[in-house]
Scaffold this motif. Structure first.
Motif, mmCIF file in Angstrom:
data_model
loop_
_atom_site.group_PDB
_atom_site.id
_atom_site.type_symbol
_atom_site.label_atom_id
_atom_site.label_comp_id
_atom_site.label_asym_id
_atom_site.label_seq_id
_atom_site.Cartn_x
_atom_site.Cartn_y
_atom_site.Cartn_z
ATOM 1 N N TRP A 90 -8.098 101.829 -5.019
ATOM 2 C CA TRP A 90 -9.214 101.748 -5.962
ATOM 3 C C TRP A 90 -9.607 103.191 -6.259
ATOM 4 N N VAL A 91 -9.498 103.584 -7.509
ATOM 5 C CA VAL A 91 -9.866 104.940 -7.910
ATOM 6 C C VAL A 91 -11.333 104.961 -8.288
ATOM 7 N N ARG A 92 -11.997 106.025 -7.841
ATOM 8 C CA ARG A 92 -13.396 106.234 -8.206
ATOM 9 C C ARG A 92 -13.519 107.576 -8.916
ATOM 10 N N VAL A 113 -3.989 107.717 -13.672
ATOM 11 C CA VAL A 113 -4.235 106.441 -12.993
ATOM 12 C C VAL A 113 -3.320 105.345 -13.542
ATOM 13 N N VAL A 119 -2.711 100.930 -8.325
ATOM 14 C CA VAL A 119 -4.155 101.001 -8.589
ATOM 15 C C VAL A 119 -4.610 99.613 -9.024
ATOM 16 N N VAL A 122 -10.507 100.651 -11.160
ATOM 17 C CA VAL A 122 -11.120 101.965 -11.334
ATOM 18 C C VAL A 122 -12.618 101.753 -11.457
ATOM 19 N N PHE A 162 -10.306 104.640 -20.177
ATOM 20 C CA PHE A 162 -9.418 104.085 -19.147
ATOM 21 C C PHE A 162 -8.708 102.834 -19.667
ATOM 22 N N VAL A 167 -5.427 100.861 -18.236
ATOM 23 C CA VAL A 167 -6.051 100.494 -16.961
ATOM 24 C C VAL A 167 -6.937 99.280 -17.235
ATOM 25 N N VAL A 170 -11.472 98.041 -15.003
ATOM 26 C CA VAL A 170 -12.409 99.163 -15.046
ATOM 27 C C VAL A 170 -13.818 98.601 -15.045
#
Length: 170
Positions: A90-92, A113, A119, A122, A162, A167, A170
């Motif tokens: 999980w990207v922050r 990402v 992933v 986000v 994103f 992605v 989000v």
């Protein structure tokens, strides 16, 4: 159980032992990191980790260095290593007006990402000033004292970048 801190990978042996103990108890484990010290994490530590919460402060190397004081490349390398292992991420990304909110920066993070297959989501996190008093309490200058949180529209615009990069979560 989420292992965080400043940088839990400063003490990889301790972090691994803690994660292993959690797994032995049947607990889901997460590692919260900037990824800068990812090389310090042996595969045995990562095998005890169910999820990595990866903070990516910027997608532009010069801005990343300005924001964090360190190089971006180790974080990118760590993300690629996690993906090669099939590790969920999980990207922050913290949206800071006047600092990390430039469209070129957000797009650089989003494009990176989108290239990482593991992933799962986000989180675009609006900057806040809840920790400002800690800096004051330590007698330090809070560099973002005059920075205001982003508006909901600014935050949604970053999320849209994103999504445009492919992605979905989000």
């Amino acid at each position: 159980v989420t292992i965080s801190g400043g940088a839990p990978l400063v003490q990889p042996a301790f972090t691994e032992a803690l994660l292993r103990g959690c797994k032995e108890m049947g607990l889901h484990t997460a590692l919260d990191t900037s990824g800068f010290l990812g090389k310090a994490a042996p595969d045995s530590l990562l095998s005890q980790t169910d999820l990595v919460l990866l903070d990516i402060k910027s997608g532009l190397p010069d801005l990343y260095k300005k924001v964090t004081g360190v190089e971006l490349q180790p974080t990118l390398d760590f993300a690629r290593r996690l993906a090669a292992m099939g590790k969920p991420i999980w990207v922050r990304f913290v949206l800071v007006p006047g600092l990390t909110d430039g469209e070129d920066n957000v797009r650089a993070v989003a494009d990176f990402v989108a290239s990482i297959s593991t992933v799962e989501r986000v989180e675009v996190l609006p900057f806040h000033k809840m920790g400002e008093h800690k800096w004051e309490g330590m007698g330090l200058t809070y560099r973002l004292a005059n920075t205001t949180p982003p508006t909901p529209d600014q935050t949604e615009s970053a999320r849209a970048i994103f999504r445009a990069a492919g992605v979905v979560q989000v």
